[in-house]
Every structure is written in structure tokens, then in C-alpha cells.
Design a protein around this motif. Sequence first.
Motif, short mmCIF file in Angstrom:
data_model
loop_
_atom_site.label_atom_id
_atom_site.label_comp_id
_atom_site.label_asym_id
_atom_site.label_seq_id
_atom_site.Cartn_x
_atom_site.Cartn_y
_atom_site.Cartn_z
N LYS A 1 10.40 -4.15 16.73
CA LYS A 1 11.42 -4.33 17.77
C LYS A 1 12.01 -2.99 18.19
O LYS A 1 12.28 -2.75 19.37
CB LYS A 1 12.53 -5.26 17.26
CG LYS A 1 12.14 -6.73 17.18
CD LYS A 1 13.31 -7.57 16.67
CE LYS A 1 13.13 -9.05 16.92
NZ LYS A 1 11.99 -9.66 16.22
N PHE A 2 12.23 -2.14 17.21
CA PHE A 2 12.80 -0.80 17.47
C PHE A 2 11.86 0.00 18.38
O PHE A 2 12.28 0.56 19.39
CB PHE A 2 12.98 -0.10 16.11
CG PHE A 2 13.50 1.31 16.19
CD1 PHE A 2 14.87 1.56 16.14
CD2 PHE A 2 12.63 2.39 16.27
CE1 PHE A 2 15.35 2.87 16.18
CE2 PHE A 2 13.10 3.70 16.32
CZ PHE A 2 14.47 3.93 16.27
N PHE B 1 15.02 8.11 23.80
CA PHE B 1 14.24 7.25 22.90
C PHE B 1 15.18 6.45 21.99
O PHE B 1 15.06 5.22 21.88
CB PHE B 1 13.32 8.15 22.08
CG PHE B 1 12.48 7.44 21.05
CD1 PHE B 1 11.20 7.00 21.37
CD2 PHE B 1 12.93 7.25 19.75
CE1 PHE B 1 10.40 6.36 20.43
CE2 PHE B 1 12.15 6.61 18.80
CZ PHE B 1 10.88 6.16 19.15
N TRP C 1 18.00 -1.93 23.51
CA TRP C 1 17.12 -3.09 23.67
C TRP C 1 17.54 -4.28 22.81
O TRP C 1 17.16 -5.42 23.07
CB TRP C 1 15.67 -2.69 23.36
CG TRP C 1 14.68 -3.66 23.90
CD1 TRP C 1 14.00 -4.62 23.21
CD2 TRP C 1 14.27 -3.79 25.27
NE1 TRP C 1 13.18 -5.33 24.06
CE2 TRP C 1 13.33 -4.84 25.33
CE3 TRP C 1 14.60 -3.12 26.46
CZ2 TRP C 1 12.73 -5.23 26.52
CZ3 TRP C 1 14.00 -3.51 27.63
CH2 TRP C 1 13.08 -4.55 27.65
N ASP D 1 11.05 -2.87 6.95
CA ASP D 1 11.08 -4.15 7.64
C ASP D 1 10.20 -4.03 8.90
O ASP D 1 10.68 -3.64 9.96
CB ASP D 1 12.55 -4.46 8.00
CG ASP D 1 12.74 -5.83 8.66
OD1 ASP D 1 11.77 -6.35 9.26
OD2 ASP D 1 13.87 -6.34 8.60
N GLY E 1 11.59 -1.48 21.89
CA GLY E 1 12.81 -1.20 22.64
C GLY E 1 12.81 0.22 23.19
O GLY E 1 13.09 0.44 24.38
N ALA E 2 12.47 1.17 22.32
CA ALA E 2 12.45 2.58 22.74
C ALA E 2 11.47 2.78 23.90
O ALA E 2 11.75 3.51 24.85
CB ALA E 2 12.09 3.48 21.56
N ALA F 1 12.65 9.16 13.24
CA ALA F 1 12.22 9.60 14.57
C ALA F 1 12.67 11.05 14.82
O ALA F 1 11.95 11.83 15.45
CB ALA F 1 12.78 8.67 15.65
N ALA G 1 15.92 2.36 22.01
CA ALA G 1 15.69 1.50 20.84
C ALA G 1 16.94 0.70 20.50
O ALA G 1 16.87 -0.48 20.16
CB ALA G 1 15.24 2.34 19.65
N ASP H 1 9.00 -6.06 11.00
CA ASP H 1 9.44 -6.82 12.16
C ASP H 1 10.51 -6.05 12.93
O ASP H 1 10.44 -5.90 14.15
CB ASP H 1 9.97 -8.18 11.69
CG ASP H 1 10.45 -9.03 12.86
OD1 ASP H 1 9.61 -9.35 13.72
OD2 ASP H 1 11.64 -9.35 12.91
N LEU H 2 11.50 -5.54 12.19
CA LEU H 2 12.56 -4.77 12.83
C LEU H 2 12.01 -3.47 13.41
O LEU H 2 12.40 -3.05 14.52
CB LEU H 2 13.68 -4.46 11.81
CG LEU H 2 14.96 -3.90 12.40
CD1 LEU H 2 15.65 -4.93 13.29
CD2 LEU H 2 15.92 -3.44 11.30
N ALA H 3 11.08 -2.84 12.69
CA ALA H 3 10.48 -1.59 13.19
C ALA H 3 9.73 -1.84 14.50
O ALA H 3 9.79 -1.02 15.42
CB ALA H 3 9.56 -0.99 12.13
N ALA I 1 9.63 7.62 13.13
CA ALA I 1 10.42 6.41 12.82
C ALA I 1 9.70 5.56 11.78
O ALA I 1 10.33 4.94 10.93
CB ALA I 1 10.65 5.60 14.11
N LEU I 2 8.36 5.55 11.85
CA LEU I 2 7.58 4.71 10.93
C LEU I 2 7.28 5.44 9.62
O LEU I 2 6.51 4.94 8.79
CB LEU I 2 6.28 4.27 11.61
CG LEU I 2 6.48 3.47 12.92
CD1 LEU I 2 5.12 3.15 13.55
CD2 LEU I 2 7.26 2.17 12.66
N ARG J 1 5.77 4.36 6.03
CA ARG J 1 6.72 3.78 5.08
C ARG J 1 7.78 3.05 5.89
O ARG J 1 8.58 3.69 6.58
CB ARG J 1 7.40 4.88 4.25
CG ARG J 1 6.64 5.31 3.02
CD ARG J 1 7.26 6.56 2.49
NE ARG J 1 7.61 7.42 3.63
CZ ARG J 1 7.64 8.74 3.60
NH1 ARG J 1 7.37 9.38 2.49
NH2 ARG J 1 7.96 9.44 4.66
N LEU K 1 15.18 4.35 10.64
CA LEU K 1 14.20 4.46 11.73
C LEU K 1 14.58 5.60 12.67
O LEU K 1 13.74 6.41 13.08
CB LEU K 1 14.11 3.14 12.50
CG LEU K 1 13.54 1.94 11.72
CD1 LEU K 1 13.83 0.62 12.45
CD2 LEU K 1 12.03 2.09 11.50
#
Lengths: 188, 188
Positions: B147-148, A148, A155, B141, B151-152, A182, A152, B143-145, B182-183, B138, A178
Motif C-alpha cells: 500500500k505504501f 515520494f 494515499w 508487513d 501510494g507513493a 526509503a 505514500a 500488505d502495508l508495504a 523502503a523495502l 526486509r 518504510l
Amino acid sequence: MGRYEEILDAAGRLFSERGYHATSVREIARQLDLQGGSLYAHIDSKEEVLFQIVERAAHRFSEVVQNLPEGDARVRVCAFVRGHLRVIVEELPYATVFFHEWKFLSEPYKDRVRRLRDAYETALKELIEEGVREGVFRVEDPDLAAKFVLGALNWVYQWYRPGGRLGPEELARGFCPLVLGALGGGEG
Amino acid sequence: MGRYEEILDAAGRLFSERGYHATSVREIARQLDLQGGSLYAHIDSKEEVLFQIVERAAHRFSEVVQNLPEGDARVRVCAFVRGHLRVIVEELPYATVFFHEWKFLSEPYKDRVRRLRDAYETALKELIEEGVREGVFRVEDPDLAAKFVLGALNWVYQWYRPGGRLGPEELARGFCPLVLGALGGGEG
């Protein structure tokens, strides 16, 4: 930069943009203002060039796990994230070829790359298990968690462009929480 | 399955294994026991076939965000994870082509795919922002989250093989807590 490095760089750019199969030795030579045939004074085959690119990328990645700082698993994982992202960002064409084109290698090249990839993933998995033992991570399946996290991070090669909103350091600063989250090792 | 779907399936397998540029119309035809020329009774060009494959994959992905259940953002994100992974697992060649080969489309095809990809990523970003507003996530960013997380999930196409250790449901069950963590919305 030596001639051989120039060849690898030109090939790396072409392979990453068009793919290995769609790039001819003649096109690599043209990038260097050489005749197609004279490139063979420097290389044995197109596949050798692919292997050298993939191996150099693998070497850069393996340096990341060899140079992790002392500290608890959170510190080490964030250093891993930073180092891994730095290789992708600094070596974008090589990383792209490493991620995509390695599968076009034939044996025994392919097997050698497979082992390098497996060893790298195992190093991250062991780092995660270390954190579980230390009590700083909570992870059900460290193998899946390693896949995982690597996914991330990897990518990033798909969307990262130099000069974009986030530089490599901001990217690492954004990704570290992040990844820790995780792995159940975030704040709070 | 109609003739056109058979063509897309055969092309999807070849494009995903060898790459778009390295696959000829003749090879697609051979998979279907057709002459190269007679394939043109069904298709206009190789690029049309690539576009149709990519668009079908994009359509399957967009159904995922259109069919999220009611509930708080954690429930919705886990449904997203499950649905997204299901598309990758069930449509492995199409997903591979969608991830890799779309960049070889020329305009205006390419722009159309870029918009579909952006809209999908935006939908996930908004879902994350929803969770931040609800107080269950929580995220610094979003947008970055997004993408993260994408990607995963997307990277699964690189290692997932039918019949491996984890089926699609186990995969989703394993990934959901990693994504929530992650979030900043995991347990504990």
C-alpha cells in the motif's frame, strides 16, 4: 460546536463523498435541517465553504511541522509521519477535500492553498536535507524524496477506514521504518 | 482512432478535470462537435463510459505485472515501478479517473473494479514477499508495504505535468532506489 463548524462538517462529508461540483448548497442545508436559502445567513458562497475546509486541513497539517520534537532527522521524520497520518485519520473528510477538491477553488483562493501546500512540502524536503547533512539519510534528490514520502502518506486516505486492521498508531509504527528505509536511514 | 475511443478520450479529460458528476453527456458531445442526443448512438450511458475508461486503465496497469522480467525481486520491483509510472504518465487523464472517479460506479461495475484493484495490489504484495523469501528485502508487513509503495507511485498523478523537471524515465530512475530502500533492499 458552533453553527459554522456544523456547516463545514456537513459540507466536508458531502464534498468528500460526491465531490464539490456535485454537491449543492441545498444539500448541505438539508443535512442541517435548514432551508437552502437560510444557509446564506451563515455563508457567502459554496466556494467560501470549500476554502474554509481546505484551510482548516492545511492548518492542521502545518501544525505537524511546527511541533516536531528535538532530535536527529530520523526522530523528526518519524514524528512527521505520525503527525501527518494522525491528521488524515482524524480528519478523513477534510483531508479528502484538501487532497482532491482544492483544485476547484478559483483565484486568489487557489493560489493561497497552492502556497500552503508548497510550504509544507518544502518543510519536509528541508527535514530530509537536514538528515543528509547529519549523515543519517542518503538521498539523491530531496525534492523527489519529499514528494515520494508525502504521496505514500497521503494515499492512506484512499483505503483507511476507522475500525480496520490497523489503528492510527499501528499505521504510524508500520510506516516509519518504510519511510526511513526509503531515505536510506533504516536499520542495518 | 475510432469514434468510441474519441468519446472515451474526451470523457476521460473532462472527468479528470471536473469530476464525473460534474460532467454531462452534453459536454462530452460538445467536445466532439456532436449533439448530446446523438452520442447515445455510440454509448448506453455516462456510467458505461466511466466504466470503460476505468477498465482500460486497469488493463494497462495489469499488463505491467504480467510483463515483469525474470530476475531477483529487486529487478522485478524496479520494472514494476517503471511500468506503473509509465502508465500514469502516458495515460494521465485515464489514470486520474481510475484513481478518483471509479468510486462513483454503481454495482456490479464497482465490484468488478474493486477486484481488479485488489488483484493488482496483491500482485505487488506477492512480489515483496518473494523478495523477503529470497533474502533481498526486509519487510515487517508486506500488505502495508504494498500500500505504501502504490501510494507513493500513484500520487505522481497529482503533480506530474508533461514537460516538467523530470521525464518519465528520470522519474522511474529516481523512484526505484526509494522503493528498494523502503523495502530494506537498497544498497549499503
